[in-house]
Design a protein around this motif. Structure first.
Motif, short mmCIF file in Angstrom:
data_model
loop_
_atom_site.label_atom_id
_atom_site.label_comp_id
_atom_site.label_asym_id
_atom_site.label_seq_id
_atom_site.Cartn_x
_atom_site.Cartn_y
_atom_site.Cartn_z
N GLN A 21 13.65 -10.69 1.56
CA GLN A 21 15.11 -10.65 1.59
C GLN A 21 15.63 -10.64 3.02
OE1 GLN A 21 16.31 -7.26 -0.71
NE2 GLN A 21 15.38 -8.02 -2.61
N VAL A 22 16.58 -11.51 3.26
CA VAL A 22 17.12 -11.67 4.62
C VAL A 22 17.79 -10.39 5.10
CG1 VAL A 22 18.76 -12.95 6.05
CG2 VAL A 22 17.44 -14.14 4.27
N ASP A 23 18.47 -9.66 4.19
CA ASP A 23 19.20 -8.46 4.59
C ASP A 23 18.34 -7.20 4.52
OD1 ASP A 23 18.88 -8.45 1.89
OD2 ASP A 23 20.97 -7.91 1.42
N ALA A 24 17.04 -7.37 4.29
CA ALA A 24 16.15 -6.20 4.22
C ALA A 24 15.95 -5.59 5.59
CB ALA A 24 14.79 -6.60 3.62
N ALA A 25 15.73 -4.28 5.63
CA ALA A 25 15.51 -3.59 6.91
C ALA A 25 14.17 -3.95 7.52
CB ALA A 25 15.59 -2.07 6.69
N SER A 26 13.18 -4.18 6.69
CA SER A 26 11.85 -4.54 7.20
C SER A 26 11.80 -6.04 7.52
CB SER A 26 10.77 -4.19 6.18
OG SER A 26 11.02 -4.87 4.96
N LYS A 27 10.89 -6.43 8.41
CA LYS A 27 10.77 -7.82 8.82
C LYS A 27 10.03 -8.67 7.78
CE LYS A 27 10.80 -6.94 13.80
NZ LYS A 27 10.05 -7.10 15.08
N SER A 28 9.23 -8.01 6.94
CA SER A 28 8.41 -8.77 6.00
C SER A 28 8.09 -7.93 4.77
CB SER A 28 7.11 -9.24 6.66
OG SER A 28 6.37 -8.11 7.12
N ALA A 29 7.65 -8.61 3.74
CA ALA A 29 7.17 -7.94 2.52
C ALA A 29 5.65 -7.97 2.54
CB ALA A 29 7.70 -8.66 1.29
N GLU A 30 5.04 -6.93 2.00
CA GLU A 30 3.58 -6.82 2.04
C GLU A 30 3.04 -6.63 0.63
OE1 GLU A 30 0.51 -3.50 3.65
OE2 GLU A 30 1.76 -4.46 5.21
N TYR A 31 2.02 -7.45 0.29
CA TYR A 31 1.40 -7.38 -1.03
C TYR A 31 -0.08 -7.10 -0.85
CZ TYR A 31 5.74 -9.76 -2.32
OH TYR A 31 7.05 -10.09 -2.48
N SER A 32 -0.67 -6.34 -1.79
CA SER A 32 -2.08 -5.95 -1.70
C SER A 32 -2.90 -6.67 -2.75
CB SER A 32 -2.22 -4.44 -1.89
OG SER A 32 -1.52 -3.74 -0.90
N ASP A 33 -4.10 -7.09 -2.35
CA ASP A 33 -5.02 -7.73 -3.28
C ASP A 33 -5.72 -6.65 -4.12
OD1 ASP A 33 -6.65 -9.57 -4.56
OD2 ASP A 33 -8.13 -9.60 -2.93
N ALA A 34 -5.74 -6.83 -5.43
CA ALA A 34 -6.40 -5.85 -6.31
C ALA A 34 -7.90 -6.03 -6.35
CB ALA A 34 -5.83 -5.99 -7.73
N THR A 35 -8.40 -7.12 -5.75
CA THR A 35 -9.84 -7.40 -5.77
C THR A 35 -10.55 -6.85 -4.55
OG1 THR A 35 -9.40 -9.44 -7.00
CG2 THR A 35 -11.56 -9.24 -5.93
N VAL A 36 -10.01 -7.07 -3.35
CA VAL A 36 -10.62 -6.60 -2.10
C VAL A 36 -9.69 -5.57 -1.47
CG1 VAL A 36 -11.40 -7.22 0.21
CG2 VAL A 36 -11.86 -8.77 -1.72
N VAL A 37 -10.20 -4.36 -1.32
CA VAL A 37 -9.40 -3.28 -0.75
C VAL A 37 -9.07 -3.59 0.71
CG1 VAL A 37 -9.35 -0.83 -0.16
CG2 VAL A 37 -10.46 -1.59 -2.28
N GLY A 38 -7.80 -3.49 1.04
CA GLY A 38 -7.37 -3.70 2.42
C GLY A 38 -6.83 -5.07 2.69
N LEU A 39 -7.10 -6.06 1.81
CA LEU A 39 -6.61 -7.42 2.03
C LEU A 39 -5.13 -7.48 1.67
CD1 LEU A 39 -7.09 -10.38 2.75
CD2 LEU A 39 -7.79 -10.77 0.38
N LYS A 40 -4.31 -8.00 2.56
CA LYS A 40 -2.86 -8.03 2.37
C LYS A 40 -2.33 -9.45 2.49
CE LYS A 40 -2.93 -3.48 2.47
NZ LYS A 40 -2.64 -2.65 1.28
N MET A 41 -1.17 -9.67 1.86
CA MET A 41 -0.42 -10.90 2.02
C MET A 41 0.93 -10.52 2.61
SD MET A 41 0.43 -14.05 1.96
CE MET A 41 -1.19 -14.61 1.47
#
Length: 409
Positions: A21-41
């Motif tokens: 979202q353009v008006d979000a306070a954070s610069k980006s959204a972060e998603y986690s992989d349920a298969t490999v712990v620690g892997l993010k998108m």
């Protein structure tokens, strides 16, 4: 707060992720992989997507490592990289250690100024010569480049370039200095290998030793009278009168000279240990006449008096030109001192002591100058043999001794 969602990564569901979202306070959204712990998108506000890996070190420090941009890097490759990073963490390491080290990598000039130079000033007797090579040649060529970016080819090209403009010996001294610098960089953990290691030095031709004749000495001393740099003149005279090395003379301090005893203490020599130099009456008279006594700690001070004279080479060249003397180096004054000593009947053992050679082999280069004494010694042996043979033959050969034909028959 950064938006966090967890699901098994696939190409299709990653493609379906909306831009942050353009008006979000954070610069980006972060998603986690349920298969490999620690892997993010990580998804940006412009819709850009990239893989990353979050992990925690043994000490509790949390770190974030970027893996690459999607879809240039696919899910399978991103998971493989993340698993490799996880393995490093599980072994107590840090996957970003190499990157951190690269970011902290100094340039050649930065390493010289902050690390190598302070060390070499204390550890190397040749530092003044090294500093000159660095200032005139190495800094202009390598100064702005990171240590890790300087390779074997770069060192070889510099080695060859110096050979074109200077002698093979000078080029080899540059190679030795570069090898010493990179060897220390390896020892201190800055780089993994020495790019100068294994490069073959150029073959150095054995130069004929140059000795001054008495006539040349007279012309040089006459030319010294007109030379304006009297400190340099005095230093050059002392080199010829004592046979010491250039840096030994230039680093001379009054606290190490005992004019009454006629001794000069050298606290550090090329051999790595101190020694005394015997001062002749001529050397003592020269030192007594110097105006620096009581004014500077240095026997041969520079312009400000706080530092010693840097190099008398320019004055030396002017003197040689005025005297009409060719092909002479400052170091040849040391050779000439040894030459005069040998021709005056001084033994090679005594010459070894005068020059401070650590082994007799180093003094053997002057052995041929003593051939007059050797001939006299050889003739003395021949006379003894001749007298013995003559006595055995009842003096038949007469007062003149044996003929040469009898000695070799």
């Amino acid at each position: 707060m950064t938006q966090t969602k967890k699901f098994p990564f696939t190409t299709r569901n990653i493609q379906a992720l909306p831009a942050h979202q353009v008006d979000a306070a954070s610069k980006s959204a972060e998603y986690s992989d349920a298969t490999v712990v620690g892997l993010k998108m990580i998804v940006g506000k412009n819709g850009s997507k990239s893989f990353a890996f979050r992990y925690t070190l043994v000490g509790g420090t949390k770190r974030f490592a970027r893996i690459g941009t999607f879809p240039a890097i696919g899910v399978a490759e991103a998971r493989q990289v993340a698993l490799e990073m996880r393995a490093v963490v599980d072994r107590g390491g840090d996957p970003l250690e190499g990157l951190d080290r690269l970011k902290a990598m100094p340039t050649f000039a930065e390493f010289w100024d902050s690390e190598y130079s302070p060390y070499a000033k204390q550890a190397k007797k040749s530092f003044r010569n090294d500093e000159s090579k660095y200032r005139l040649h190495l800094k202009p060529r390598f100064g702005s480049r990171r240590l890790c970016d300087i390779g074997v080819r770069d060192i070889q090209l510099h080695h060859a370039a110096i050979r074109q403009s200077h002698t093979a010996a000078t080029a080899n001294r540059h190679l030795a200095l570069l090898s010493a610098i990179f060897r220390k960089a390896m020892e201190w953990g800055r780089i993994d290998k020495n790019p100068a290691a294994g490069i073959k030095p150029f073959k150095e031709a054995n130069q004929h030793q140059r000795f001054l004749s008495s006539d040349e000495v007279g012309r040089i001393f006459e030319a010294m009278e007109a030379e304006p740099n009297k400190v340099a003149v005095a230093a050059l005279k002392l080199l010829l009168l004592t046979g010491t090395r250039r840096e030994e003379a230039l680093q001379a301090r009054w606290e190490h000279i005992d004019l009454e005893a006629g001794q000069w203490w050298l606290p550090m020599t090329k051999s790595g240990r101190g020694r005394y130099v015997a001062l002749s009456e001529g050397a003592k008279a020269l030192l007594i006449a110097l105006p620096s006594r009581g004014e500077s700690p240095w026997v041969f001070p520079g312009r400000d008096g706080d530092k010693p004279l840097n190099n008398p080479r320019k004055a030396f060249c002017r003197i040689l030109a005025a005297a009409g003397v060719d092909h002479l180096r400052i170091h040849d004054l040391r050779h000439s001192f040894a030459s005069f000593a040998v021709n005056a009947g001084v033994t090679l053992y005594e010459v070894q002591e005068l020059l401070g050679h650590s082994t007799a082999q180093m003094t053997q280069r002057y052995a041929h100058l003593a051939d007059g004494g050797l001939r006299r010694a050889s003739q003395a042996v021949a006379d003894v043999v001749s007298a013995a043979v003559q006595k055995a033959n009842g003096g038949a050969e007469g007062e003149g001794g044996l003929r040469s034909s009898r000695l070799v028959s």
